[in-house]
Design a protein around this motif. Structure first.
Motif, PDB file in Angstrom:
ATOM      1  N   GLU A   7     -19.398   6.874 -26.593  1.00  0.00           N
ATOM      2  CA  GLU A   7     -19.991   5.749 -25.862  1.00  0.00           C
ATOM      3  C   GLU A   7     -21.182   5.216 -26.650  1.00  0.00           C
ATOM      4  O   GLU A   7     -22.103   5.974 -26.958  1.00  0.00           O
ATOM      5  CB  GLU A   7     -20.459   6.187 -24.476  1.00  0.00           C
ATOM      6  CG  GLU A   7     -19.337   6.501 -23.519  1.00  0.00           C
ATOM      7  CD  GLU A   7     -18.531   5.285 -23.088  1.00  0.00           C
ATOM      8  OE1 GLU A   7     -18.959   4.140 -23.341  1.00  0.00           O
ATOM      9  OE2 GLU A   7     -17.466   5.484 -22.510  1.00  0.00           O
TER      10      GLU A   7
ATOM     11  N   THR B 266     -23.426  10.604 -27.296  1.00  0.00           N
ATOM     12  CA  THR B 266     -22.905  10.462 -25.936  1.00  0.00           C
ATOM     13  C   THR B 266     -21.384  10.369 -25.946  1.00  0.00           C
ATOM     14  O   THR B 266     -20.802   9.526 -26.630  1.00  0.00           O
ATOM     15  CB  THR B 266     -23.481   9.197 -25.254  1.00  0.00           C
ATOM     16  OG1 THR B 266     -24.913   9.268 -25.277  1.00  0.00           O
ATOM     17  CG2 THR B 266     -22.993   9.072 -23.826  1.00  0.00           C
TER      18      THR B 266
ATOM     19  N   TYR C   1     -20.412  12.416 -18.461  1.00  0.00           N
ATOM     20  CA  TYR C   1     -20.933  12.244 -19.823  1.00  0.00           C
ATOM     21  C   TYR C   1     -21.647  13.501 -20.299  1.00  0.00           C
ATOM     22  O   TYR C   1     -22.318  14.183 -19.515  1.00  0.00           O
ATOM     23  CB  TYR C   1     -21.904  11.063 -19.863  1.00  0.00           C
ATOM     24  CG  TYR C   1     -21.252   9.773 -19.466  1.00  0.00           C
ATOM     25  CD1 TYR C   1     -20.614   8.981 -20.416  1.00  0.00           C
ATOM     26  CD2 TYR C   1     -21.236   9.372 -18.141  1.00  0.00           C
ATOM     27  CE1 TYR C   1     -19.984   7.803 -20.037  1.00  0.00           C
ATOM     28  CE2 TYR C   1     -20.611   8.194 -17.763  1.00  0.00           C
ATOM     29  CZ  TYR C   1     -19.982   7.418 -18.716  1.00  0.00           C
ATOM     30  OH  TYR C   1     -19.348   6.259 -18.344  1.00  0.00           O
TER      31      TYR C   1
ATOM     32  N   ASN D 254     -26.073   3.708 -22.026  1.00  0.00           N
ATOM     33  CA  ASN D 254     -26.885   4.847 -22.454  1.00  0.00           C
ATOM     34  C   ASN D 254     -28.223   4.905 -21.709  1.00  0.00           C
ATOM     35  O   ASN D 254     -28.724   5.993 -21.431  1.00  0.00           O
ATOM     36  CB  ASN D 254     -27.088   4.838 -23.970  1.00  0.00           C
ATOM     37  CG  ASN D 254     -26.058   5.711 -24.660  1.00  0.00           C
ATOM     38  OD1 ASN D 254     -25.943   6.887 -24.373  1.00  0.00           O
ATOM     39  ND2 ASN D 254     -25.316   5.120 -25.581  1.00  0.00           N
TER      40      ASN D 254
ATOM     41  N   ILE E 114     -27.353   6.536 -18.493  1.00  0.00           N
ATOM     42  CA  ILE E 114     -27.091   7.962 -18.708  1.00  0.00           C
ATOM     43  C   ILE E 114     -28.408   8.707 -18.930  1.00  0.00           C
ATOM     44  O   ILE E 114     -28.592   9.817 -18.417  1.00  0.00           O
ATOM     45  CB  ILE E 114     -26.100   8.160 -19.867  1.00  0.00           C
ATOM     46  CG1 ILE E 114     -24.730   7.585 -19.463  1.00  0.00           C
ATOM     47  CG2 ILE E 114     -25.983   9.631 -20.253  1.00  0.00           C
ATOM     48  CD1 ILE E 114     -23.739   7.473 -20.596  1.00  0.00           C
TER      49      ILE E 114
ATOM     50  N   ARG F 186     -23.843  15.147 -23.967  1.00  0.00           N
ATOM     51  CA  ARG F 186     -24.515  14.864 -25.231  1.00  0.00           C
ATOM     52  C   ARG F 186     -24.819  16.190 -25.923  1.00  0.00           C
ATOM     53  O   ARG F 186     -24.922  17.227 -25.273  1.00  0.00           O
ATOM     54  CB  ARG F 186     -25.838  14.133 -25.009  1.00  0.00           C
ATOM     55  CG  ARG F 186     -25.696  12.727 -24.524  1.00  0.00           C
ATOM     56  CD  ARG F 186     -27.043  12.101 -24.275  1.00  0.00           C
ATOM     57  NE  ARG F 186     -26.902  10.678 -23.948  1.00  0.00           N
ATOM     58  CZ  ARG F 186     -27.868   9.934 -23.462  1.00  0.00           C
ATOM     59  NH1 ARG F 186     -29.066  10.473 -23.251  1.00  0.00           N
ATOM     60  NH2 ARG F 186     -27.676   8.668 -23.194  1.00  0.00           N
TER      61      ARG F 186
ATOM     62  N   ARG G 187     -17.944  10.395 -23.293  1.00  0.00           N
ATOM     63  CA  ARG G 187     -17.385  10.352 -21.940  1.00  0.00           C
ATOM     64  C   ARG G 187     -16.225  11.337 -21.894  1.00  0.00           C
ATOM     65  O   ARG G 187     -15.453  11.453 -22.848  1.00  0.00           O
ATOM     66  CB  ARG G 187     -16.890   8.953 -21.608  1.00  0.00           C
ATOM     67  CG  ARG G 187     -16.355   8.857 -20.204  1.00  0.00           C
ATOM     68  CD  ARG G 187     -16.022   7.460 -19.813  1.00  0.00           C
ATOM     69  NE  ARG G 187     -15.610   7.445 -18.406  1.00  0.00           N
ATOM     70  CZ  ARG G 187     -15.637   6.385 -17.647  1.00  0.00           C
ATOM     71  NH1 ARG G 187     -16.060   5.238 -18.125  1.00  0.00           N
ATOM     72  NH2 ARG G 187     -15.254   6.458 -16.398  1.00  0.00           N
TER      73      ARG G 187
END
Length: 125
Positions: A82, A119, A45, A88, A91, A47, A121
């Motif tokens: 996501e 976010t 993942y 989350n 994550i 961001r 993936r």
């Protein structure tokens, strides 16, 4: 659907940074940008530190395709948004655990509500 090999996911997830180069509107890859990457279970993942203002993020969201490099792995990927709040949270914990040594200001920016909405993936293509 392609999956990461054990070696790939381990090498990418243990790298400090990942170079991400999404496809732009013209189909050409943007210049690679270094970002943080975390692993949760068998998923990778990323961001955007700048939230939805991040250029690489906007391109990744629009094209859903790009290329990543990390830990000696160089792969084309698909970006998948996501939005699951529980995922989350996990994550967020992965970001805190992996990057705590960089200081609270950087980590808190990556687990903020603005960053959380970005976010993505990474799925190998």
């Amino acid at each position: 659907m392609p999956t990461w090999t054990s070696d790939e996911i381990n090498r990418i997830s243990t790298a400090d940074e990942l170079e991400v180069a999404p496809l732009g509107g013209d189909g050409a890859r943007l210049r690679p940008v270094p970002i943080w990457v975390v692993r949760h279970d068998d998923g990778l993942y990323v961001r955007s530190y700048k939230g939805t203002d991040g250029r690489w993020y906007r391109a990744a969201l629009t094209s859903s395709q790009g290329r990543i490099q990390a830990g000696g792995v160089d792969r084309d990927v698909t970006f998948v948004a996501e939005t699951d709040p529980e995922l989350n949270e996990q994550i967020d914990a992965a970001y805190r655990s992996k990057y705590h040594r960089y200081g609270q200001n950087y980590v808190e920016a990556m687990v903020s509500s603005d960053a959380r909405t970005t976010t993505l993936r990474l799925l190998p293509r």
